[in-house]
Design an enzyme around this catalytic site. Structure first.
Site, PDB file in Angstrom:
ATOM      1  N   GLU A 135      98.572 -48.872 -80.635  1.00 57.70           N
ATOM      2  CA  GLU A 135      99.099 -48.239 -81.832  1.00 57.70           C
ATOM      3  C   GLU A 135      98.502 -46.847 -82.006  1.00 57.70           C
ATOM      4  O   GLU A 135      97.300 -46.653 -81.857  1.00 57.70           O
ATOM      5  CB  GLU A 135      98.759 -49.045 -83.086  1.00 57.70           C
ATOM      6  CG  GLU A 135      99.224 -48.307 -84.347  1.00 57.70           C
ATOM      7  CD  GLU A 135      98.780 -48.945 -85.645  1.00 57.70           C
ATOM      8  OE1 GLU A 135      98.088 -49.976 -85.613  1.00 57.70           O
ATOM      9  OE2 GLU A 135      99.125 -48.386 -86.697  1.00 57.70           O
ATOM     10  N   ASP A 201      80.976 -44.591 -86.342  1.00 57.59           N
ATOM     11  CA  ASP A 201      81.266 -43.375 -87.091  1.00 57.59           C
ATOM     12  C   ASP A 201      80.025 -42.948 -87.864  1.00 57.59           C
ATOM     13  O   ASP A 201      79.487 -43.728 -88.648  1.00 57.59           O
ATOM     14  CB  ASP A 201      82.427 -43.654 -88.051  1.00 57.59           C
ATOM     15  CG  ASP A 201      82.762 -42.452 -88.917  1.00 57.59           C
ATOM     16  OD1 ASP A 201      83.574 -42.605 -89.842  1.00 57.59           O
ATOM     17  OD2 ASP A 201      82.224 -41.350 -88.664  1.00 57.59           O
ATOM     18  N   ASP A 203      78.836 -40.155 -90.507  1.00 60.12           N
ATOM     19  CA  ASP A 203      79.381 -39.146 -91.400  1.00 60.12           C
ATOM     20  C   ASP A 203      78.270 -38.566 -92.250  1.00 60.12           C
ATOM     21  O   ASP A 203      77.477 -39.301 -92.835  1.00 60.12           O
ATOM     22  CB  ASP A 203      80.447 -39.791 -92.292  1.00 60.12           C
ATOM     23  CG  ASP A 203      81.253 -38.749 -93.041  1.00 60.12           C
ATOM     24  OD1 ASP A 203      82.451 -38.973 -93.242  1.00 60.12           O
ATOM     25  OD2 ASP A 203      80.681 -37.699 -93.425  1.00 60.12           O
TER      26      ASP A 203
END
Lengths: 514, 503
Positions: A135, A201, A203
């Site tokens: 996807e 991730d 951040d």
């Protein structure tokens, strides 16, 4: 709807052999292309006035989809006349400009490394379900979010990007069937994710409580160090403890980094195992109203111990010296609160009240000095050492967004897309030269396009042939990043190929030379 | 390989086995050397239909009880104590040492046979959907764990050895080399000599890895022998899940003659989830003024978790993602319509523009209500409002987040301050709450506060007999708290029939 246009026509044209065996070597391609492409050029690469209006028109014409059948991935701009190819917009780029469809179209058609990206996600040179049932989610200029896009080949993917000019796109898992077919199933639950890289991730906003130089969306070289610290610790754990080898670290474009782990074992992990690794790496779990203090178990687990050793020098330099987090009296409050010994904190408070300009470095040293002077009541000397370790970890240990890693079906921004806010390309970070990576030196999309034009102008002296050999990305600051990525993908494919030998008739290594 | 079709032909004429495909198969009497079992081999003997049904129902009773205990956050000791009499009655399983001379007599064999058969019958009943498989596997693992831990240590060791799990033992040399790290990674261990380690793929002990209670290197986890339980359990769960999948695939091809299917269907339907038991009608309050404008007023009836979310929202004009999700689902549960809910959030997020709201928040509210979203299963309904169980166990709040359960996620001091801020001054109650929290009985703490806050009204309905015990059972869902609080405070206002609630 854009994707309605691209379903069946796309699939039919994917049967063409040129899609699967498009060689990467520039010399062969551009020669082929030159011979039959004179009419095709205007459609996608040339910034000639006619082409620009057609493109800026925004409507998708079916013919345009099929025009590029014989294109190679990186069309060289050798045919362009110098006057026409001047940058249409001024150098002082505004935020909206990075998402201009025109700019993005140029970017996707000339610079974006679709072929390596495809191989990275496909784990083989020839398309297979790893990529075809994968996807992708497109974020279009204007904010529209389109999910469940999938492509039969790198070329079709590229075509849709050029046509739709997404601001950015995200990569999701490989599903049990082609995501575009998900509604055709009788049992809705048969449509489920089956494979995806393990991702992490980091951040900067999670670091707001401990950074003093910037906050929110801003970032500078000083706080970028936190990301470097985090990458080092996480990378060490993933390689040494879990034995993962194919780890790609990617700059997120503004103020963070992502990790993509492509090892087969990692890709096949279910949600529970991902949660496990996320939990293993997680340390700072406090909430605002929860208990104070990290409550880290002693003796320290080898991972924490190793992390502490990696982070100690950074604490000294980057945190104490550069960040100076306890400089003001108000900030020093925070440090006081982290020390659970009333006598000690009273003595320290007194000292700092009388000498308010002590730096964080000095205040940190004060703790031991004051403690040695016999000011410990509830803590033993050993416990004080542990408390100080906890504080060091609080200020340096990686802060990951665990939710990103826990689910197979999580969508994460792809490498090499443009960050709409900064215009910078999300390039891979070479972990071997981690400290040298400068996020502010990462090229922006407008810079890159300008660099292509500059190169074309400067190399007027070279022959046509020689100029055609050079692909657009090689003319720009993107070159080292694309080369790094290609090398990374090559070693991944080599490993995958070893596993597949014997099952695949072709041996899986056909057609792709690096 | 496991055969999933069992032939229970007690009432039929004896089939001539020679004429069937598996003519040479002879059904050996199962030998049960241990009380514990991994259920690797399916049963093959004949039993009557009555035994088929009764044994299954007895086991189901036990499993349902286990699930209820887990749902009510009972500790393992409490669960074991609660289950003991029930197990003795419905599913006894004595150890070898319990029999005379340690010899396995007929009584033991019958117990184990019932255990064995009932497990497999329920496999048939619960392999149909993924939800059922997951729940079955979870609760069977809990039962296995209970039994495993209660087992006699010698028998347990013998059982584990019989499993042949092929766990690689760490050799002396490697042990010495990694000595320091092994020691630090194993909580509570003083000396290296006191323990031995297994070296296995880390994926076999994900829980131990997650909590950093084992040393991990190059993808291998070094598991101390004392953690064997955890590994055995993981192994049990894994095998069961695989077995269930195989059963699920074989189900359509079962050679069935309509005698078993109704029984199996009946069994799976009776396994009602305490969680799924919460349906929308349970919390609907007819005639109550549930609107966006009234939320501030209605918040007096909210449980502490939702009060905290509401006050944080009012204070900051903002809530982070999980807080919004938990709160939105709760509001949906109390009967707030989608329109009103959108209005509520729009008004509460007063510092942002319409555009920003529409772009970043509107869609998610609609998604929670099921108004959009590709999932056909939830179309029109959205997610169910979170139960206390879910709020307590999933996703603890981090910095800047206001969701979760204050009784669990706040420090005792902060919890006390918050309770006082919401009007709870009674020292007894605060002390009781403190004790409950220490014992990790968070929903009991919440119920304690509820009971105190509605003391007068509860006394009234009890004295007047208008509310039965079912309507005053322990609250385990925030929406139940709201509904009950609202009804109690509005006893005079609502018509008689609304007072009757289903839990």
């Amino acid at each position: 709807m854009p994707h309605a246009v691209s379903t069946s026509p796309e699939r039919e044209s994917s049967a063409g052999p040129e899609d699967d065996f498009l060689p990467d070597a520039p010399a062969v391609d551009t020669k082929e292309k030159d011979e039959d492409s004179n009419t095709e050029e205007p459609a996608d690469t040339q910034p000639k006035p006619e082409a620009r209006t057609a493109a800026a028109d925004g409507s998708t014409k079916l013919e345009d989809l099929f025009d590029d059948d014989e294109d190679d991935e990186f069309s060289s701009s050798a045919q362009s006349k110098p006057q026409d190819s001047s940058q249409p917009k001024p150098q002082e780029a505004s935020k909206a400009q990075y998402s201009e469809p025109d700019t993005l179209r140029q970017f996707y058609s000339r610079l974006f490394p679709f072929r390596p990206l495809f191989q990275w996600l496909n784990h083989s040179p020839t398309p297979q379900p790893d990529f075809q049932n994968r996807e992708f989610a497109f974020v279009l200029p204007g904010g529209a979010y389109i999910r469940y896009q999938s492509f039969a080949s790198a070329d079709l993917f590229r075509k849709q990007c050029i046509q739709m000019t997404p601001e950015r796109f995200e990569i999701g898992p490989q599903y049990s069937i082609n995501p575009r077919d998900r509604k055709t199933l009788r049992k809705a639950s048969s449509f489920r994710p089956v494979m995806k890289e393990l991702v992490f991730d980091i951040d900067m906003t999670d670091y707001d409580p401990i950074r003093t130089c910037c906050s929110g969306a801003k970032m500078c070289h000083k706080c970028w160090q936190f990301i470097i610290m985090a990458i080092k610790v996480v990378d060490a754990a993933l390689r040494d403890d879990f034995g993962f080898q194919h780890i790609l670290w990617v700059y997120s474009g503004r103020r963070g980094a992502h990790a993509w782990i492509s090892d087969k074992r990692a890709r096949e992990m279910d949600d529970a195992k991902r949660k496990s690794i996320a939990g293993y790496l997680e340390l700072l779990r406090g909430s605002d109203n929860g208990k104070k203090g990290l409550g880290i178990r002693r003796p320290l687990h080898p991972h924490i111990d190793r992390s502490l050793k990696i982070l100690n020098p950074y604490f000294q330099n980057e945190v104490l010296a550069d960040q100076d987090p306890w400089e003001s009296a108000e900030q020093a409050e925070k440090l006081i609160q982290l020390l659970p010994d009333k006598t000690l904190t009273a003595a320290l408070q007194k000292k700092w009240d009388s000498a308010p300009d002590r730096t964080s470095n000095q205040k940190w040293a004060d703790i031991d000095a004051v403690a040695e002077g016999g000011n410990l009541s509830t803590l033993s000397a050993k416990q004080l050492v542990e408390v100080k370790q906890d504080i060091r970890l609080e200020y340096t240990y990686p802060r990951l967004d665990a939710e990103v890693s826990k689910k197979l079906n999580h969508l994460l921004k792809s490498p090499f897309v443009v960050h709409p806010g900064t215009g910078r390309v999300c390039v891979p970070i070479d972990v071997r030269r981690l400290e040298e990576f400068d996020p502010f030196a990462v090229p922006t999309v407008t810079q890159l396009l300008q660099e292509i034009d500059d190169w074309d102008q400067k190399t007027g002296a070279l022959s046509e042939e020689e100029r055609n050999k050079v692909q657009d990305w090689q003319k720009t600051g993107l070159k080292p990043y694309v080369e790094y990525f290609r090398g990374y993908v090559a070693s991944l494919l080599k490993e995958e190929g070893k596993g597949k030998r014997g099952r695949d008739e072709d041996g899986g290594v056909e057609g792709m030379e690096f | 390989m496991m055969r999933t079709d069992t032939r229970f032909d007690a009432k039929r004429k004896k089939v001539d086995y020679k004429k069937t495909q598996f003519a040479t198969a002879t059904f050996k009497e199962q030998d049960y050397p241990y009380r514990l079992s991994f259920y690797d081999v399916p049963p093959t003997q004949e039993i009557s239909l009555e035994e088929f049904e009764t044994w299954a129902i007895d086991r189901l009773r036990i499993l349902a009880e286990i699930e209820a205990c887990s749902f009510r956050n009972k500790s393992p000791q409490e669960t074991a104590a609660h289950l003991e009499p029930l197990l003795k009655k419905y599913l006894p399983l004595s150890s070898n040492s319990a029999a005379a001379g340690g010899i396995i007599d007929q009584r033991l064999r019958n117990e184990r046979r019932k255990d064995h058969y009932s497990h497999f019958i329920l496999r048939l009943a619960f392999s149909g959907t993924e939800d059922l498989r997951r729940r079955f596997s979870r609760v069977e693992t809990m039962l296995f764990k209970l039994r495993f831990q209660a087992d006699d240590s010698r028998e347990r060791r013998a059982f584990v050895e019989s499993l042949n799990l092929h766990w690689e033992l760490v050799q002396e040399e490697e042990k010495r080399e990694l000595g320091e790290q092994l020691l630090s990674a194993t909580p509570g261990l003083r000396r290296l000599e006191d323990e031995n380690w297994f070296k296995v793929e880390w994926t076999r002990v994900p829980e131990l890895v997650e909590h950093r209670t084992v040393f991990v290197r190059k993808g291998k986890a070094y598991v101390p022998m004392r953690e064997q339980t955890s590994m055995v359990l993981t192994e049990f769960a894994n095998r069961l899940e695989k077995g269930l999948e195989l059963t699920a695939r074989a189900l359509p091809r079962l050679d069935e003659d309509d005698r078993l299917t109704p029984i199996l269907n009946h069994l799976s339907k009776n396994f009602a989830t305490p969680d799924a038991g919460y349906s929308e009608s349970d919390s609907a309050l007819a005639g109550a003024p549930i609107s966006a404008a009234n939320i501030d007023n209605l918040s007096q009836h909210f449980p502490l978790c939702m009060k905290h979310l509401h006050s944080t929202l009012r204070k900051n004009n903002h809530l982070k993602h999980y807080g919004r999700l938990q709160y939105t689902l709760f509001l949906k549960g109390i009967g707030l319509t989608l329109e009103d809910c959108l209005l509520f959030w729009r008004q509460s997020f007063k510092l942002i523009t319409d555009d920003q709201f529409n772009k970043e928040y509107r869609y998610n509210v609609r998604h929670a209500y099921g108004d959009v979203g590709g999932d056909v299963n939830r179309r029109g309904r959205g997610y169910a409002p979170y139960s206390c169980q879910k709020i307590l166990t999933e996703h603890p709040p981090g910095s800047g987040e206001a969701h979760g359960c204050p009784y669990r996620h706040f420090s005792v001091d902060n919890l006390t301050s918050m309770l006082q801020a919401t009007g709870v001054h009674d020292r007894e109650v605060l002390r009781g709450v403190k004790e409950d929290v220490e014992k990790k009985r968070f929903h009991i703490a919440c119920n304690r506060v509820f009971d105190w806050a509605h003391k007068a009204e509860i006394k009234k309905v009890k004295d007047e007999g208008t509310w039965g015990p079912a309507e005053l059972e322990t609250i385990v869902h925030p929406n139940t708290y709201f509904k009950r609080s609202y009804l109690l405070r509005n006893l005079g206002n609502l018509p008689k029939q609304d007072v009757k609630m289903e839990e």
